[in-house]
Design a protein around this motif. Structure first.
Motif, PDB file in Angstrom:
ATOM      1  N   VAL A 210      -5.487  -0.018 -39.177  1.00 24.69           N
ATOM      2  CA  VAL A 210      -4.072  -0.161 -38.844  1.00 24.69           C
ATOM      3  C   VAL A 210      -3.549   1.096 -38.167  1.00 24.69           C
ATOM      4  O   VAL A 210      -2.708   1.037 -37.259  1.00 24.69           O
ATOM      5  CB  VAL A 210      -3.250  -0.494 -40.114  1.00 24.69           C
ATOM      6  CG1 VAL A 210      -3.336   0.639 -41.134  1.00 24.69           C
ATOM      7  CG2 VAL A 210      -1.787  -0.755 -39.741  1.00 24.69           C
ATOM      8  N   PHE A 211      -4.066   2.266 -38.573  1.00 24.24           N
ATOM      9  CA  PHE A 211      -3.633   3.519 -37.945  1.00 24.24           C
ATOM     10  C   PHE A 211      -4.144   3.618 -36.509  1.00 24.24           C
ATOM     11  O   PHE A 211      -3.462   4.169 -35.644  1.00 24.24           O
ATOM     12  CB  PHE A 211      -4.116   4.711 -38.765  1.00 24.24           C
ATOM     13  CG  PHE A 211      -3.464   4.820 -40.115  1.00 24.24           C
ATOM     14  CD1 PHE A 211      -2.184   5.335 -40.246  1.00 24.24           C
ATOM     15  CD2 PHE A 211      -4.134   4.402 -41.261  1.00 24.24           C
ATOM     16  CE1 PHE A 211      -1.581   5.426 -41.489  1.00 24.24           C
ATOM     17  CE2 PHE A 211      -3.531   4.494 -42.505  1.00 24.24           C
ATOM     18  CZ  PHE A 211      -2.248   5.013 -42.613  1.00 24.24           C
ATOM     19  N   LEU A 214      -1.838   1.618 -34.442  1.00 20.30           N
ATOM     20  CA  LEU A 214      -0.597   2.365 -34.234  1.00 20.30           C
ATOM     21  C   LEU A 214      -0.782   3.467 -33.206  1.00 20.30           C
ATOM     22  O   LEU A 214       0.102   3.722 -32.381  1.00 20.30           O
ATOM     23  CB  LEU A 214      -0.112   2.957 -35.560  1.00 20.30           C
ATOM     24  CG  LEU A 214       0.483   1.969 -36.567  1.00 20.30           C
ATOM     25  CD1 LEU A 214       0.811   2.682 -37.884  1.00 20.30           C
ATOM     26  CD2 LEU A 214       1.746   1.318 -36.003  1.00 20.30           C
ATOM     27  N   GLU A 215      -1.943   4.125 -33.235  1.00 20.84           N
ATOM     28  CA  GLU A 215      -2.219   5.189 -32.271  1.00 20.84           C
ATOM     29  C   GLU A 215      -2.319   4.629 -30.853  1.00 20.84           C
ATOM     30  O   GLU A 215      -1.930   5.290 -29.884  1.00 20.84           O
ATOM     31  CB  GLU A 215      -3.516   5.916 -32.637  1.00 20.84           C
ATOM     32  CG  GLU A 215      -3.371   6.876 -33.804  1.00 20.84           C
ATOM     33  CD  GLU A 215      -2.349   7.963 -33.543  1.00 20.84           C
ATOM     34  OE1 GLU A 215      -2.357   8.545 -32.436  1.00 20.84           O
ATOM     35  OE2 GLU A 215      -1.524   8.219 -34.420  1.00 20.84           O
ATOM     36  N   LEU A 217      -0.594   2.104 -29.777  1.00 19.17           N
ATOM     37  CA  LEU A 217       0.809   1.902 -29.399  1.00 19.17           C
ATOM     38  C   LEU A 217       1.495   3.226 -29.091  1.00 19.17           C
ATOM     39  O   LEU A 217       2.198   3.363 -28.084  1.00 19.17           O
ATOM     40  CB  LEU A 217       1.547   1.169 -30.520  1.00 19.17           C
ATOM     41  CG  LEU A 217       3.048   0.963 -30.318  1.00 19.17           C
ATOM     42  CD1 LEU A 217       3.319   0.137 -29.063  1.00 19.17           C
ATOM     43  CD2 LEU A 217       3.672   0.281 -31.540  1.00 19.17           C
ATOM     44  N   PHE A 218       1.278   4.233 -29.955  1.00 21.50           N
ATOM     45  CA  PHE A 218       1.906   5.543 -29.735  1.00 21.50           C
ATOM     46  C   PHE A 218       1.410   6.180 -28.439  1.00 21.50           C
ATOM     47  O   PHE A 218       2.169   6.845 -27.733  1.00 21.50           O
ATOM     48  CB  PHE A 218       1.617   6.469 -30.922  1.00 21.50           C
ATOM     49  CG  PHE A 218       2.326   6.073 -32.190  1.00 21.50           C
ATOM     50  CD1 PHE A 218       3.472   5.305 -32.144  1.00 21.50           C
ATOM     51  CD2 PHE A 218       1.846   6.472 -33.433  1.00 21.50           C
ATOM     52  CE1 PHE A 218       4.139   4.934 -33.304  1.00 21.50           C
ATOM     53  CE2 PHE A 218       2.505   6.113 -34.603  1.00 21.50           C
ATOM     54  CZ  PHE A 218       3.654   5.333 -34.529  1.00 21.50           C
TER      55      PHE A 218
END
Length: 268
Positions: A210-211, A214-215, A217-218
């Motif tokens: 999940v991280f 997110l990375e 996306l970031f």
């Protein structure tokens, strides 16, 4: 064990030039973009498909955004804005690939054997983000000088005169904020990955999925913020500062469009 290091590690040297892992990551990102550009160029078609269509989608979207905000000059600095977006995005996403930060050699530091990765995301190095910010700074200052003339551009900082020192500091701080924002976000993501790899072992490749998402996306968001802020700074440099913004309908509306284009970029 892996070590969270702000400074990039030197992999080898060529004479006086130190080749760091982040520099290798930056060169690899450049190579990927050059190869993609050459491949797409050789297979250009009136009806885009596959790789050409995939690349044309963000390019067309950014072109419409830049020229929509600044109809008069946007086409002149669109190549820079788009290049920065693609370059930063490629470095950000390549830093998430297997091998970046995980494959290297061990060396002793403070009595411990630590892993020195061979490859590291270019944007995780403050030198890289600062270099990009300096390019952005020089370009928007250059556009301001070309549009207003050297003396005319200096006068825009003194409208009103009492705010001239604040305007100059604000302009200088833009380069600092651009570099630190991008570096801080990318380095934080890299540090989180190192922590997971160090403490979770093999499970680290499954649990933090999940991280990783997110990375991804970031990385996209940070590339977009950097590009949009560069566009906004160029636009503001070519407009009159201070109360005169409202004196010209075109300039006033352009400034409003620039503000709307990146409403949260300045505080992200």
């Amino acid at each position: 064990m892996s070590e969270i290091s702000v400074a990039p590690e030197t992999i080898f040297t060529i004479g006086p030039l130190a080749i760091t892992n982040s520099l290798l990551g930056t060169w690899l990102a450049m190579l990927v973009l050059i190869v993609l550009a050459l491949v797409v160029r050789r297979r250009l078609s009136a009806v885009p498909g596959g790789l050409q269509g995939l690349l044309e989608w963000p390019i067309e979207g950014m072109f419409n955004l830049v020229t929509g905000v600044d109809r008069k000059r946007g086409i002149h600095y669109f190549p820079l804005v788009m290049s920065m977006f693609l370059f930063i995005l490629t470095m950000n996403w390549m830093g998430l690939l297997p091998g970046f930060g995980t494959i290297g050699f061990f060396e002793e530091k403070n009595g411990h054997q630590v892993l020195v990765p061979i490859l590291r995301a270019g944007t995780a190095d403050l030198s890289t983000t600062l270099a990009l910010a300096i390019v952005s700074f020089v370009v928007f200052i250059g556009f301001g000088v070309v549009v207003h003339g050297p003396v005319g551009y200096l006068k825009t900082f003194a409208n009103p005169p009492l705010l001239a020192p604040l305007e100059i500091l604000q302009t200088l701080f833009r380069a600092v904020s651009l570099s630190l924002r991008l570096f801080g976000n990318v380095f934080a993501g890299e540090a989180i990955q190192i922590v997971f790899l160090s403490f979770l072992g093999p499970a680290a490749f499954v649990i933090p999925a999940v991280f990783i998402l997110l990375e991804i996306l970031f990385g996209l968001v940070q590339a977009g913020i950097f590009a949009l802020l560069t566009m906004t700074y160029i636009l503001l440099a070519t407009l009159e500062h201070g109360p005169s913004h409202g004196s010209d309908g075109d300039e006033g509306s352009a400034a409003d469009r620039a503000h709307d284009a990146a409403p949260s970029a300045a505080v992200s």
